[in-house]
Write a protein that holds these residues in place. Structure first.
Motif, short mmCIF file in Angstrom:
data_model
loop_
_atom_site.label_atom_id
_atom_site.label_comp_id
_atom_site.label_asym_id
_atom_site.label_seq_id
_atom_site.Cartn_x
_atom_site.Cartn_y
_atom_site.Cartn_z
N TYR A 110 0.26 2.37 6.88
CA TYR A 110 -0.07 3.33 5.67
C TYR A 110 0.31 4.74 5.71
O TYR A 110 0.31 5.27 4.74
N THR A 159 -6.22 5.82 5.78
CA THR A 159 -7.51 5.38 6.01
C THR A 159 -7.92 5.91 7.34
O THR A 159 -7.49 6.54 8.12
N VAL A 194 0.89 -1.11 -0.16
CA VAL A 194 0.03 -0.01 0.03
C VAL A 194 0.96 1.24 -0.10
O VAL A 194 1.79 1.25 0.91
N ALA A 197 -3.88 6.81 -3.84
CA ALA A 197 -3.66 5.50 -3.13
C ALA A 197 -3.52 4.41 -4.10
O ALA A 197 -4.15 4.51 -5.15
N SER A 198 -2.58 3.50 -3.64
CA SER A 198 -2.52 2.38 -4.55
C SER A 198 -1.94 1.01 -3.83
O SER A 198 -1.72 1.13 -2.55
N GLY A 199 -2.30 -0.05 -4.38
CA GLY A 199 -1.93 -1.15 -3.54
C GLY A 199 -3.24 -1.67 -2.56
O GLY A 199 -3.06 -2.76 -1.82
N LEU A 200 -4.33 -1.06 -2.62
CA LEU A 200 -5.46 -1.32 -1.68
C LEU A 200 -6.74 -1.11 -2.64
O LEU A 200 -6.77 -0.20 -3.49
#
Length: 116
Positions: free
Chosen positions: A105, A98, A2, A24-27
């Motif tokens: 994160y 988040t 993430v 955001a990447s990886g989630l």
């Protein structure tokens, strides 16, 4: 893996505006409520604003209510923070995460400096 990458910070005079972005990447972006947080010099990191994952309901810290607006584009996996009427006390490093935040994160953040 993430990654949350913030951008859009800078130096602005009091009363000015900035728009922060966080990609955001990886989630699975739509699976998470998202938030903005900030850490001012010598202070603990604090909550600024949050937005729910689907219906985009928002909430704000009292100190920014009426001046800041959080939004998200689920198609772009991006959350934004529009900051208006900036004041010197808004000077901080701004982070997205988040909501509630997940320790792993945290990214590098983006510096916002407001001059008087």
């Amino acid at each position: 893996q993430v990654q949350l990458v913030e951008s859009g910070g800078g130096l602005v005079q009091a009363g000015g505006s900035l728009r922060l972005s966080c990609v955001a990447s990886g989630l699975t972006f739509t699976g998470y409520h998202m938030g903005w947080f900030r850490r001012a010099p010598g202070k603990e990191r604090e909550f600024v604003a949050a937005i729910t994952r689907i219906d985009r309901s928002t909430s704000y810290a009292d100190s920014v209510k009426g001046r800041f607006t959080i939004s998200r584009d689920n198609a772009k996996s991006t959350v934004y923070l529009q900051m208006n009427s900036l004041q010197p006390e808004d000077t901080a490093v701004y982070y997205c995460n988040t909501n509630p935040p997940i320790t792993a994160y945290w990214g590098q953040g983006t510096q916002v400096t407001v001059s008087s």
